[in-house]
Design a protein around this motif. Structure first.
Motif: not given
Length: 296
Positions: A152-173
């Motif tokens: 969206x409105x944020x211009x974001x960059x990453x290195x060699x990750x598949x597409x985005x800088x971070x992957x977030x999940x949870x213990x409950x998942x």
């Protein structure tokens, strides 16, 4: 968004992971530096074929057995039957151009010793065309933009990750998945299958799917990461990180309840996220995270 102490979601950071070499094993850390492109040293290196195209556990499951560690200013890589490979964290040899998915980016080749090490370990079981490999390092001045359709409105960059800088999940998942695996007669799995950067505690299963921007209370101030896209899952979660053997129980069970219409019905687990505030801040396990739910 008005984020206060009465936020919809109140969590803590349980685990922090970086994956220095794309698709090799991760390093679990008590703290990690946040940068505009994710966590420092995450997916900063990548294995490529002779044409400069990236390779991963999809083609070479034995990559899961390559264990990185940070030792005295070096990246140390170990693998069964191999002497350790030591790379200075600031080392780079000749410039190179490499491809990760549809992006061709500037990088540095890490030299013949590293190339031979990866070739020796991975080539015995490699498909045709992947018997000779090299190691590349992302050029820190290069800019690889994340998909603006999701940021969206944020211009974001990453290195060699598949597409985005971070992957977030949870213990409950993960706990929810393991309950389903047990009910189907399968063994539980651990979080390494899903290769997250940040694992949150204190959420209900898959609350991260519905989260707005997450504010993290760090010693330097408030960092903000924003979940932007559900993480569509390839076959890598079906690869045992201890043996590199593939089975299909994880993918089969996820298929029964994790098809996400936001990404064309693909099976998802975890959320891709970008950094919108906090470049240079230190994330630590135990830090408080708060967010409001999205209802759009």
């Amino acid at each position: 968004m008005n984020q206060t102490a009465s936020s919809d979601l109140n969590a803590t950071i349980e685990e922090l992971w970086v994956y220095p070499v794309k698709s090799c094993a991760g390093v679990r850390l008590p703290e990690a530096e946040l940068s505009d492109t994710g966590l420092t040293y995450d997916r900063a290196w990548m294995v490529v074929d002779e044409q400069g195209d990236f390779v991963s556990q999809r083609e070479l499951p034995r990559m899961a057995l390559i264990q990185p560690a940070f030792r005295m200013g070096q990246l140390q890589l170990k693998a069964p039957g191999m002497l350790a490979l030591h790379l200075a964290l600031d080392a780079a040899e000749k410039p190179a151009r490499v491809r990760v998915w549809d992006d061709e980016v500037e990088a540095y080749d890490m030299g013949d010793v590293a190339a031979q090490w990866f070739t020796d370990f991975l080539s015995p079981d490699a498909p045709k065309g992947l018997q000779r490999l090299r190691l590349a390092r992302f050029d820190p001045v290069a800019m690889r933009r994340c998909d603006p359709a999701w940021t969206g409105e944020h211009e974001s960059h990453t290195q060699f990750a598949d597409g985005f800088g971070l992957l977030v999940t949870s213990r409950a998942s993960l706990d929810d998945l393991n309950q389903r695996l047990r009910a189907a007669g399968h063994a539980p799995v651990d979080m390494r299958r899903f290769r997250p950067n940040i694992v949150l505690g204190g959420l209900a299963a898959h609350d991260e799917d519905r989260s707005g921007p997450m504010t993290i209370a760090t010693d330097q101030g408030e960092a903000v990461i924003e979940p932007v896209k559900p993480c569509a899952r390839c076959p890598i979660p079906d690869i045992d990180p201890d043996t590199a053997l593939r089975s299909y129980q994880v993918g089969d069970v996820l298929q029964t309840y994790r098809q996400d219409p936001r990404v064309g019905g693909a099976v998802t687990f975890g959320m891709n996220a970008i950094v919108t505030a906090g470049d240079g801040f230190m994330l630590r396990t135990g830090q408080a995270v708060r967010a409001d739910l999205r209802f759009d």
